[in-house]
Design an enzyme around this catalytic site. Structure first.
Site, PDB file in Angstrom:
ATOM      1  N   ARG A 146      74.987 104.820  58.549  1.00  0.00           N
ATOM      2  CA  ARG A 146      73.669 105.651  57.741  1.00  0.00           C
ATOM      3  C   ARG A 146      74.351 106.191  56.389  1.00  0.00           C
ATOM      4  NH1 ARG A 146      72.115 109.427  61.226  1.00  0.00           N
ATOM      5  NH2 ARG A 146      73.809 108.473  62.330  1.00  0.00           N
ATOM      6  N   GLU A 148      82.952 106.327  75.452  1.00  0.00           N
ATOM      7  CA  GLU A 148      82.364 105.699  75.482  1.00  0.00           C
ATOM      8  C   GLU A 148      82.846 103.966  76.105  1.00  0.00           C
ATOM      9  OE1 GLU A 148      80.019 105.803  73.389  1.00  0.00           O
ATOM     10  OE2 GLU A 148      79.919 107.061  72.222  1.00  0.00           O
ATOM     11  N   CYS A 193      83.865 105.553  63.656  1.00  0.00           N
ATOM     12  CA  CYS A 193      84.340 105.826  65.324  1.00  0.00           C
ATOM     13  C   CYS A 193      84.383 104.515  66.084  1.00  0.00           C
ATOM     14  CB  CYS A 193      83.231 107.143  66.003  1.00  0.00           C
ATOM     15  SG  CYS A 193      83.954 108.523  65.417  1.00  0.00           S
ATOM     16  N   HIS A 219      83.909 110.825  72.117  1.00  0.00           N
ATOM     17  CA  HIS A 219      83.433 111.546  71.832  1.00  0.00           C
ATOM     18  C   HIS A 219      82.710 113.018  72.357  1.00  0.00           C
ATOM     19  CE1 HIS A 219      81.123 108.212  68.719  1.00  0.00           C
ATOM     20  NE2 HIS A 219      81.495 109.018  67.515  1.00  0.00           N
TER      21      HIS A 219
END
Ligand code: PCA
Length: 205
Positions: A88, A78, A141, A167
């Site tokens: 979500r 990342e 995360c 990830h």
């Protein structure tokens, strides 16, 4: 050199999380660096508390947080953490913030301070798919990634800790009931994390 590496507990209906499964399998010493491992909860706020107290306890030179990215077909190094929580679905304790800043007084984003492209290249060199990712999502995360970078720039600034996020895909046993989802063998994920550590140690010297 001392490196703190964390993985998450399972979330979203999964019974394992490949991030901590892989972290657990790392040796305690890699390239001469002491590896400190921790499992952190997929819970807003609480996850950071665990990482923060580990940093206070162990005083690492680098922090790598690792999480599961279902649907990923490569290890994702990342690049950027965003100052926003927009979940979500709820975390493991039912928190579901929508469009809330993580730190009201923080900058909009932080970049990883890990050598992300060198890590990507070294993982690919070992025959494992890896890419630089420009979004860690807006769930726990990203929350942990942003918060750790913020702490490294503020409270822990004088310690000069480098930090970032990786990830990892599902492992094959997680996709038995979702055959269209990509996965990666656990041993490849372990090799990828070990390689990230090796690159960080080499860059540190
Ligand atoms: N992945 C989630 C949170 C915990 C994890 O392993 C995420 O990408 O935000």
């Amino acid at each position: 050199m001392k490196i703190l590496i964390t993985g998450f507990d399972p979330f979203g209906g999964e019974i394992i999380n490949p991030s901590y499964e892989a972290v657990k399998l790392l040796l305690d010493v890699v390239s001469g660096a002491e590896i400190i491992k921790a499992e952190i909860p997929t819970v807003r706020g609480k996850a950071l508390e665990v990482v923060k107290s580990k940093i206070e306890e162990c005083n690492p030179d680098a922090v790598i947080c690792v999480g599961q990215a279902g649907g990923a077909n490569a290890v994702r190094i990342e690049r950027i953490a965003i100052n926003l929580d927009d979940y979500r679905f709820p975390d493991n304790e039912g928190n579901q913030p929508i469009d809330e800043p993580i730190y009201a007084d923080g900058p909009n984003a932080y970049f990883s301070t890990l050598p992300i492209k060198a890590i990507r290249d070294a993982i690919i060199e070992k025959g494992i798919a890896a890419e630089v990712s420009n979004s860690a999502g807006l769930f726990v995360c990203n929350h942990v990634f942003y918060s750790i970078r913020h702490l490294c720039e503020t409270r822990f600034r004088e310690r000069n800790i480098i930090s970032g996020f990786i990830h990892v895909p599902f492992i094959p046993e997680q996709t038995v009931d979702k055959p269209n989802e990509p996965s990666m063998p656990l041993e490849d994920i372990v090799t990828a994390l070990k390689t990230a550590v090796e690159v960080i140690v080499a860059n540190h010297e």
